[in-house]
Scaffold this motif. Structure first.
Motif: not given
Length: 348
Positions: A34-37, A59-67, A327-329, A341-346
């Motif tokens: 899912g890339g970065s989401f 990598a910038p967030i590609q999918r998020s519930q925050i507009p 390597t991920e953030l 809790k895990v909130s985002a993966i980039q």
């Protein structure tokens, strides 16, 4: 001729299907498909600071519930546009300017403070207004001077003066160095993995590490939770344990990851992950928004990542005897002092 064309069509279709499957199979591991989401609160679309573990931009967030509101969105620490500046008391503002201007205008027009008494009266009116202005300014300056003077300290007491620059910490453990032993289990390798950058707990009065945006005080227990979250997330993903995923991730993240599992089921494959080990990690930033804490951690970890056929168990992608490194953030969220809790993966 028709048979040749039909044969070529079938070959092209087979090659296309093979490429599609290979691409899908390669996108294995939690988050890679899912890339970065996910979401990072008000910093969702703000790049996290680089670290020694992840020196390159994430990598910038590609999918998020925050507009994503684009460049016009107000970032943390950025002053809001068109902010009204506080009015300053001065000779040329407000009532003072009005009185002085009225006197000058009255002198030029033959009228002044005393209206129709003629030019001489205008001069006296102007002088009176200047005298009033001087008295008011003098009174205001004395009043502000008294307000700014510090209160005299009583016997045996003093007051702290704000000093410019930074003051080195005078107590507690050093702000750098290894985490030490004693974490055990999953957190046992945290001392080396986190690059010896963890601090002690805030109650011991230790200062934040230079260059790290830590606004809440991340300590050893938090880093152990982050490592545990990494391992448990990969294990639950490999076992397709949806209930576990919803327990250790935010609802948004759990929903995205469940979509990946559903896609694997539709393709008839299972993503098997094993040998997960954190090799190095450090804190990128940590901050608080109301009753919610956020922490973004750069992690470089080893993992064995293979895709197997759901029916036969045959490996269709990856090497079961090879440990890859990624390597991920990862951003973790904690609500009202609850568990991280895990909130985002980039991707880094």
């Amino acid at each position: 001729m028709m048979n040749l064309a039909s044969r070529r069509s079938r070959i092209m279709m087979a090659l296309a299907a093979g490429l599609i499957f290979a691409g899908s199979a390669a996108e294995a591991r939690v988050g890679r498909g899912g890339g970065s989401f996910g979401s990072r609160g008000s910093r969702t679309y703000t790049p996290p600071p680089a670290t020694r573990t992840a020196p390159d931009a994430a990598a910038p967030i590609q999918r998020s519930q925050i507009p994503n509101q684009g460049p016009s969105v107000t970032r943390p620490g950025t002053p809001a546009p068109n902010v009204a500046q506080p009015r300053r008391f001065g000779f040329g503002t407000g009532l003072m300017a009005g009185l002085f201007g009225a006197g000058l205008l009255g002198l030029l027009m033959g009228n002044g403070f005393f209206g129709g008494l003629g030019g001489l009266a205008s001069i006296f009116g102007l002088l009176l207004q200047i005298g009033l202005v001087v008295l008011l300014v003098s009174f205001a300056m004395k009043w502000f001077r008294r307000r700014q003077e510090p209160a005299h300290a009583g016997p045996g007491q003093g007051y702290a003066r704000s000093m410019g620059g930074s003051v080195p910490p005078t107590g507690g453990r050093p702000t750098s160095g290894g985490l030490g032993a004693g974490l055990g289990g999953l957190a046992g390798g945290l001392g080396g993995a986190l690059g010896g950058m963890a601090r002690g707990t805030q109650p011991q009065g230790e200062q934040s590490r230079p260059g790290v945006r830590d606004e809440i005080g991340i300590g050893e227990r938090d880093f152990a939770d982050f490592e545990r979250g990494l391992v448990e997330m990969q294990d639950a993903y490999s076992r397709e344990d949806v209930a576990k995923l919803w327990a250790i991730a935010t609802p948004e993240m759990a929903g995205y990851i469940q979509e990946e599992l559903n896609d694997n089921t539709a393709r008839g494959v299972v993503n098997k992950l094993s040998n997960v080990r954190l090799n190095q990690g450090d804190l990128s930033e940590a901050w608080r928004e109301g009753a919610t804490d956020y922490a973004t951690v750069a992690m470089r970890f080893g993992i064995t990542d293979v895709m197997v056929d759901r029916a036969s168990g045959r490996v269709v992608e990856g090497d079961p005897n090879k440990v890859e490194e990624a390597t991920e953030l990862w951003t973790f969220r904690r609500d009202q002092g609850g568990p991280w809790k895990v909130s985002a993966i980039q991707q880094a």
